[in-house]
Design a protein around this motif. Structure first.
Motif, PDB file in Angstrom:
ATOM      1  N   ARG A  25      46.317  51.453  41.590  1.00 33.30           N
ATOM      2  CA  ARG A  25      47.323  50.412  41.844  1.00 33.30           C
ATOM      3  C   ARG A  25      48.174  50.726  43.071  1.00 33.30           C
ATOM      4  O   ARG A  25      49.340  50.323  43.150  1.00 33.30           O
ATOM      5  CB  ARG A  25      48.186  50.170  40.607  1.00 33.30           C
ATOM      6  CG  ARG A  25      47.392  49.617  39.435  1.00 33.30           C
ATOM      7  CD  ARG A  25      48.257  49.373  38.202  1.00 33.30           C
ATOM      8  NE  ARG A  25      47.455  48.848  37.109  1.00 33.30           N
ATOM      9  CZ  ARG A  25      47.864  48.723  35.851  1.00 33.30           C
ATOM     10  NH1 ARG A  25      49.101  49.098  35.537  1.00 33.30           N
ATOM     11  NH2 ARG A  25      47.075  48.245  34.923  1.00 33.30           N
ATOM     12  N   LYS A  26      47.576  51.424  44.018  1.00 34.60           N
ATOM     13  CA  LYS A  26      48.222  51.715  45.298  1.00 34.60           C
ATOM     14  C   LYS A  26      47.343  51.173  46.422  1.00 34.60           C
ATOM     15  O   LYS A  26      46.243  50.697  46.197  1.00 34.60           O
ATOM     16  CB  LYS A  26      48.415  53.227  45.473  1.00 34.60           C
ATOM     17  CG  LYS A  26      49.210  53.918  44.392  1.00 34.60           C
ATOM     18  CD  LYS A  26      50.667  53.514  44.434  1.00 34.60           C
ATOM     19  CE  LYS A  26      51.555  54.451  43.609  1.00 34.60           C
ATOM     20  NZ  LYS A  26      51.180  54.571  42.206  1.00 34.60           N
ATOM     21  N   ALA A  27      47.833  51.269  47.652  1.00 34.70           N
ATOM     22  CA  ALA A  27      47.023  50.879  48.808  1.00 34.70           C
ATOM     23  C   ALA A  27      45.980  51.957  49.074  1.00 34.70           C
ATOM     24  O   ALA A  27      46.262  53.155  48.983  1.00 34.70           O
ATOM     25  CB  ALA A  27      47.906  50.704  50.035  1.00 34.70           C
ATOM     26  N   PHE A  28      44.748  51.533  49.367  1.00 41.29           N
ATOM     27  CA  PHE A  28      43.679  52.474  49.692  1.00 41.29           C
ATOM     28  C   PHE A  28      42.644  51.775  50.560  1.00 41.29           C
ATOM     29  O   PHE A  28      42.541  50.547  50.574  1.00 41.29           O
ATOM     30  CB  PHE A  28      43.017  53.035  48.423  1.00 41.29           C
ATOM     31  CG  PHE A  28      42.628  52.001  47.408  1.00 41.29           C
ATOM     32  CD1 PHE A  28      41.505  51.194  47.586  1.00 41.29           C
ATOM     33  CD2 PHE A  28      43.385  51.822  46.263  1.00 41.29           C
ATOM     34  CE1 PHE A  28      41.148  50.244  46.641  1.00 41.29           C
ATOM     35  CE2 PHE A  28      43.047  50.870  45.315  1.00 41.29           C
ATOM     36  CZ  PHE A  28      41.921  50.075  45.503  1.00 41.29           C
ATOM     37  N   ALA A  29      41.884  52.566  51.287  1.00 35.48           N
ATOM     38  CA  ALA A  29      40.802  52.028  52.122  1.00 35.48           C
ATOM     39  C   ALA A  29      39.627  51.642  51.239  1.00 35.48           C
ATOM     40  O   ALA A  29      39.321  52.311  50.250  1.00 35.48           O
ATOM     41  CB  ALA A  29      40.369  53.052  53.155  1.00 35.48           C
ATOM     42  N   MET A  30      38.948  50.556  51.615  1.00 37.10           N
ATOM     43  CA  MET A  30      37.820  50.056  50.834  1.00 37.10           C
ATOM     44  C   MET A  30      36.839  49.382  51.782  1.00 37.10           C
ATOM     45  O   MET A  30      37.233  48.775  52.776  1.00 37.10           O
ATOM     46  CB  MET A  30      38.305  49.063  49.777  1.00 37.10           C
ATOM     47  CG  MET A  30      37.206  48.461  48.920  1.00 37.10           C
ATOM     48  SD  MET A  30      37.860  47.383  47.613  1.00 37.10           S
ATOM     49  CE  MET A  30      38.560  46.055  48.592  1.00 37.10           C
ATOM     50  N   GLU A  31      35.563  49.490  51.486  1.00 41.00           N
ATOM     51  CA  GLU A  31      34.545  48.790  52.251  1.00 41.00           C
ATOM     52  C   GLU A  31      33.422  48.379  51.323  1.00 41.00           C
ATOM     53  O   GLU A  31      33.364  48.814  50.165  1.00 41.00           O
ATOM     54  CB  GLU A  31      34.015  49.669  53.380  1.00 41.00           C
ATOM     55  CG  GLU A  31      33.361  50.954  52.917  1.00 41.00           C
ATOM     56  CD  GLU A  31      33.020  51.861  54.077  1.00 41.00           C
ATOM     57  OE1 GLU A  31      31.830  51.915  54.419  1.00 41.00           O
ATOM     58  OE2 GLU A  31      33.941  52.506  54.620  1.00 41.00           O
ATOM     59  N   ALA A  32      32.526  47.535  51.816  1.00 41.66           N
ATOM     60  CA  ALA A  32      31.381  47.080  51.035  1.00 41.66           C
ATOM     61  C   ALA A  32      30.145  47.891  51.412  1.00 41.66           C
ATOM     62  O   ALA A  32      29.892  48.162  52.582  1.00 41.66           O
ATOM     63  CB  ALA A  32      31.131  45.595  51.273  1.00 41.66           C
ATOM     64  N   LYS A  33      29.367  48.262  50.406  1.00 37.44           N
ATOM     65  CA  LYS A  33      28.088  48.916  50.643  1.00 37.44           C
ATOM     66  C   LYS A  33      27.048  47.868  51.045  1.00 37.44           C
ATOM     67  O   LYS A  33      27.329  46.667  51.099  1.00 37.44           O
ATOM     68  CB  LYS A  33      27.635  49.643  49.378  1.00 37.44           C
ATOM     69  CG  LYS A  33      28.582  50.727  48.890  1.00 37.44           C
ATOM     70  CD  LYS A  33      27.984  51.377  47.656  1.00 37.44           C
ATOM     71  CE  LYS A  33      28.940  52.319  46.990  1.00 37.44           C
ATOM     72  NZ  LYS A  33      28.386  52.933  45.775  1.00 37.44           N
ATOM     73  N   GLY A  34      25.833  48.338  51.237  1.00 36.01           N
ATOM     74  CA  GLY A  34      24.765  47.427  51.609  1.00 36.01           C
ATOM     75  C   GLY A  34      24.475  46.366  50.564  1.00 36.01           C
ATOM     76  O   GLY A  34      24.051  45.256  50.896  1.00 36.01           O
ATOM     77  N   ASP A  35      24.694  46.704  49.279  1.00 36.25           N
ATOM     78  CA  ASP A  35      24.473  45.729  48.210  1.00 36.25           C
ATOM     79  C   ASP A  35      25.726  44.914  47.913  1.00 36.25           C
ATOM     80  O   ASP A  35      25.775  44.189  46.918  1.00 36.25           O
ATOM     81  CB  ASP A  35      23.992  46.427  46.942  1.00 36.25           C
ATOM     82  CG  ASP A  35      25.017  47.410  46.380  1.00 36.25           C
ATOM     83  OD1 ASP A  35      26.109  47.564  46.983  1.00 36.25           O
ATOM     84  OD2 ASP A  35      24.731  48.028  45.348  1.00 36.25           O
ATOM     85  N   LEU A  36      26.732  45.048  48.766  1.00 35.70           N
ATOM     86  CA  LEU A  36      28.012  44.322  48.682  1.00 35.70           C
ATOM     87  C   LEU A  36      28.937  44.838  47.579  1.00 35.70           C
ATOM     88  O   LEU A  36      30.009  44.281  47.369  1.00 35.70           O
ATOM     89  CB  LEU A  36      27.788  42.806  48.515  1.00 35.70           C
ATOM     90  CG  LEU A  36      26.971  42.130  49.634  1.00 35.70           C
ATOM     91  CD1 LEU A  36      26.880  40.642  49.385  1.00 35.70           C
ATOM     92  CD2 LEU A  36      27.583  42.425  51.008  1.00 35.70           C
ATOM     93  N   SER A  37      28.538  45.892  46.886  1.00 34.95           N
ATOM     94  CA  SER A  37      29.452  46.481  45.907  1.00 34.95           C
ATOM     95  C   SER A  37      30.522  47.278  46.646  1.00 34.95           C
ATOM     96  O   SER A  37      30.265  47.847  47.712  1.00 34.95           O
ATOM     97  CB  SER A  37      28.694  47.385  44.936  1.00 34.95           C
ATOM     98  OG  SER A  37      28.106  48.475  45.614  1.00 34.95           O
ATOM     99  N   PRO A  38      31.730  47.343  46.097  1.00 33.01           N
ATOM    100  CA  PRO A  38      32.814  48.025  46.806  1.00 33.01           C
ATOM    101  C   PRO A  38      32.765  49.532  46.635  1.00 33.01           C
ATOM    102  O   PRO A  38      32.303  50.051  45.620  1.00 33.01           O
ATOM    103  CB  PRO A  38      34.063  47.444  46.138  1.00 33.01           C
ATOM    104  CG  PRO A  38      33.630  47.126  44.744  1.00 33.01           C
ATOM    105  CD  PRO A  38      32.195  46.689  44.855  1.00 33.01           C
TER     106      PRO A  38
END
Length: 256
Positions: A25-38
């Motif tokens: 429940r804090k700010a964090f970096a996130m990206e999508a993998k090749g299958d679009l899962s985070p």
């Protein structure tokens, strides 16, 4: 599998939880993998923490992890890590994700941990031993008929069109269906709150830890053909708190 392995598995879960909690429940970096899962900073930090311990404590064992791949994957003993099973729940601030730690021997799961680091709930299963929840033995409940069963699955998007039609046959026969939960559903099944979980599209790191936990609570976990789950399983799984549910569930899944 030894007592030392059990101690180590829990130390891995401790390390993962310590890495995850500061991000919840804090700010964090996130990206999508090749299958679009985070994938998030917390996923990677937790797996890195566990791998560092294994490298120091079990340098000859293999490691298969969701975020950082495989090392010595053909070893006789392989640790399988999913730092956050249920990353979407983690991102949404829902404390029903879990860290999964498994040990395979000759390709079969012999030890598993589900750790929910926010609620501080930990299921531990090991071959030949009763499953525990926070140190206390637990048992799945008896429910021999699907008509009385509480069924759960993570979500319809994880099924193909064909496999979802098969799942719906089970759902139509069950008492009710609960959506969402990832690994948490299997902990609830082992503790006697759910009766049946049916899923498709799981990877080894999604299900390996769950097998000893379900079986140590008196349940059964197989693929959709009723075969025991191992490293070669394709990821279609059925978990039943009462083994009597496996055969009728599979019959519905296989019905034309």
């Amino acid at each position: 599998m030894t007592d030392d392995d059990l101690t180590l598995a829990q130390a891995l879960a401790d390390a993962a939880g310590a890495a995850i909690r500061p991000f919840f429940r804090k700010a964090f970096a996130m990206e999508a993998k090749g299958d679009l899962s985070p994938v998030t900073e917390a996923d990677r930090a937790a797996e890195a923490a566990m791998r560092a311990i294994l490298t120091a404590e079990r340098p000859g064992d293999g490691i298969i992890g969701e975020e950082y791949g495989s090392e010595r994957a053909e070893a006789e003993r392989v640790w399988v890590l999913d730092p956050i099973d249920g990353t979407r729940s983690f991102v949404a601030g829902r404390p029903i994700f879990g860290t999964l730690v498994a040990l395979l021997e000759a390709g079969r799961p012999v030890l598993g941990v589900i750790d929910q680091p926010i609620g501080r709930e930990r299921w531990v299963g090991a071959r030949g031993r009763p499953t525990t929840l926070n140190g206390a033995p637990i048992r799945a409940r008896r429910c021999p008929t699907i008509a009385d069963a509480h069924l759960a699955t993570t979500g319809p998007g994880y099924f193909s069109a064909e496999s979802y039609a098969a799942f719906e046959r089970v759902g139509a026969a069950a008492r009710d269906t609960l959506w969402g939960g990832d690994c948490y559903n299997y902990g609830l099944l082992a503790a006697g709150h759910l009766d049946l979980v049916v899923e498709d599209g799981l990877k080894l790191y999604d299900f390996a830890a769950l097998v000893p936990i379900v079986e140590g609570a008196g349940g059964q976990m197989t693929d959709w053909q009723g075969r025991p789950l191992d490293r070669q399983s394709e990821g279609r799984v059925v978990a039943a708190g009462d083994p009597a549910l496996i055969e009728p569930a599979i019959a519905l899944l296989q019905a034309a």
